[in-house]
Design an enzyme around this catalytic site. Structure first.
Site, mmCIF file in Angstrom:
data_model
loop_
_atom_site.group_PDB
_atom_site.id
_atom_site.type_symbol
_atom_site.label_atom_id
_atom_site.label_comp_id
_atom_site.label_asym_id
_atom_site.label_seq_id
_atom_site.Cartn_x
_atom_site.Cartn_y
_atom_site.Cartn_z
ATOM 1 N N LYS A 1 3.231 -31.996 -13.849
ATOM 2 C CA LYS A 1 2.803 -31.754 -12.474
ATOM 3 C C LYS A 1 1.382 -32.238 -12.173
ATOM 4 C CE LYS A 1 6.013 -29.368 -10.090
ATOM 5 N NZ LYS A 1 6.391 -29.614 -8.693
ATOM 6 N N ASP B 1 4.813 -22.075 -8.974
ATOM 7 C CA ASP B 1 5.292 -21.133 -9.982
ATOM 8 C C ASP B 1 4.381 -21.166 -11.202
ATOM 9 O OD1 ASP B 1 6.866 -22.466 -12.593
ATOM 10 O OD2 ASP B 1 6.519 -23.818 -10.910
#
Length: 414
Positions: free
Chosen positions: A78, A125
């Site tokens: 990410k 998350d």
């Protein structure tokens, strides 16, 4: 009835018609992205693992797993999206092109004085938020991160360790995104999110471009393995930004001869699958807490840009039970023969679990036929995270949580 997955074909993906333009994910644009990432001291291409024993077991020619647990020391892919988006944003603030800056140049006192104090905010998350918080820390800026209900405390602590503020909310992911956006509006912060809403398109597009560094690396590494082009890609989806990035990059490179692509989601957050199932090209939403083991994919509202790419270019959409993510974790963590071990988290391992289920379950022959999977297939998989929640990783891999023989729900075949 199949207990583990359901699927829908996308017959128009191979039709010759007007499709969503892919120039922003083309070779030249992604070269700029990679050149920026190469300016990071922590940059190194993550390994591509050839799983030859697993391929023989599955009855295919090759399985290649891109292992993102090595990315920038942050254990997930990410960071590629967040860092590139922040780089593009700051370059714009400085009146420069991304090719005119480096990560180190953004840390100089002169540039810091020009930019002033900036607060970046996001909902996550864990993995995306950690990447944004890390980038802000490296640049001497601030980050505020909101996490959905049920998020891992370990992931929150990793974000806090960067010096960022982080909060686990009582909201689902999509509502946490809205919270971040609203607080940014009130406080003058910069939202770094990989989904799109009206008036907010540039940063999500830059994030998708950032992810494509991983796809470009994988293609180069495949060629080093003697594979000019994978025949298949299995790619996981949350809002669809990663999947759209990978699909878009390979479609821009190979055109009509692009790999056959299957998009995989958890059944409890399968907004892309439901959008494809509707068959009209319009995105659909999933609500509720979306309490899947695959926390990184627990997103209920598609990124419209990612969705358009997937709808126009992907061949099939798969919704699966949590047990297949757990199965993938165990397969990669306990390799056959001389295959390398890959430590892969829940969201990272689901595609390998789905692939092996399709290849070894005779009831799923229709899916094999749909995807033209056979002994000549060379399949590219992205393990997008390592054990970012080590406790849960051990619960699954050591203690057998989410066993393959006891899937949580009955899923009807489409």
């Amino acid at each position: 009835m199949n207990k583990r997955l359901k699927w829908v074909a996308n017959p128009h993906a191979r039709q010759d018609r007007d499709k969503f333009p892919l120039h922003f994910l083309g070779r030249e644009e992604i070269k700029k992205v990679r050149d920026f990432h190469r300016t990071f001291p922590q940059y190194d291409p993550t390994p591509l693992r050839s799983m030859s024993e697993l391929a023989a077991y599955a009855g295919v020619a090759g399985i290649y797993v891109k292992d993102e647990s090595y990315r920038f020391g942050l254990n997930a892919f990410k960071v590629l999206g967040g860092t590139y988006a922040i780089g593009k944003y700051l370059a714009g603030r400085l009146g420069l092109d991304i090719s005119e800056i480096s990560f180190d140049s953004l840390k100089t006192g002169e540039v810091r004085e020009k930019l002033g104090n900036i607060t970046f905010t996001t909902a996550t998350d864990g993995n995306h938020g950690r990447g944004v918080a890390w980038a802000a820390q490296q640049l001497g800026q601030k980050a505020v991160v909101y996490m959905p209900v049920g998020s891992s405390l370990i992931r929150m602590k990793n974000i806090l360790a960067t010096g960022a503020e982080a909060y686990i909310t009582d909201l689902n992911y999509d509502d946490a995104v809205r919270l971040a956006a609203e607080n940014a509006r009130k406080s003058g912060w910069v939202v770094v999110q990989d989904t799109v809403w009206e008036g907010y398109e540039d940063i999500p597009t830059w994030i998708m471009q950032g992810y494509a560094t991983m796809a470009a690396e994988a293609l180069e590494q495949l060629k080093q393995c003697g594979v000019d082009r994978p025949t298949h890609i299995f790619i996981q989806a949350g809002v669809g930004s990663l999947a759209g990035s990978v699909q878009g990059y390979f479609a821009s490179i190979f055109g009509a001869s692009r790999p056959i692509t299957a998009v995989v989601e958890p059944e409890k957050a399968d907004c892309i699958y439901r959008s494809a199932l509707a068959g009209d090209g319009k995105p659909r939403k999933v609500g509720g807490n979306m309490n899947t083991i695959m926390a990184g994919l627990a997103c209920g509202e598609p990124n419209p840009i990612g969705w358009r790419i997937l709808w126009d270019y992907s061949d099939a959409f798969i919704s699966c039970s949590d047990c297949l993510a757990a199965k993938g974790m165990r397969i990669l963590g306990n390799p056959l023969g001389g295959d390398p071990r890959v430590v892969s988290g829940e969201s990272g391992a689901v595609t390998i679990g789905v692939l092996i289920e399709i290849m070894k379950n005779e009831n799923l022959k229709p899916v094999r036929d749909l995807l033209k999977l056979d002994r000549n297939s060379k399949i590219l998989i992205f393990s997008t995270e390592g054990d970012t929640d080590p406790v849960n990783y051990r619960d699954v891999v050591w203690d057998g949580k989410y066993p393959s023989f006891d899937c949580e729900s009955e899923l009807p075949e489409e």
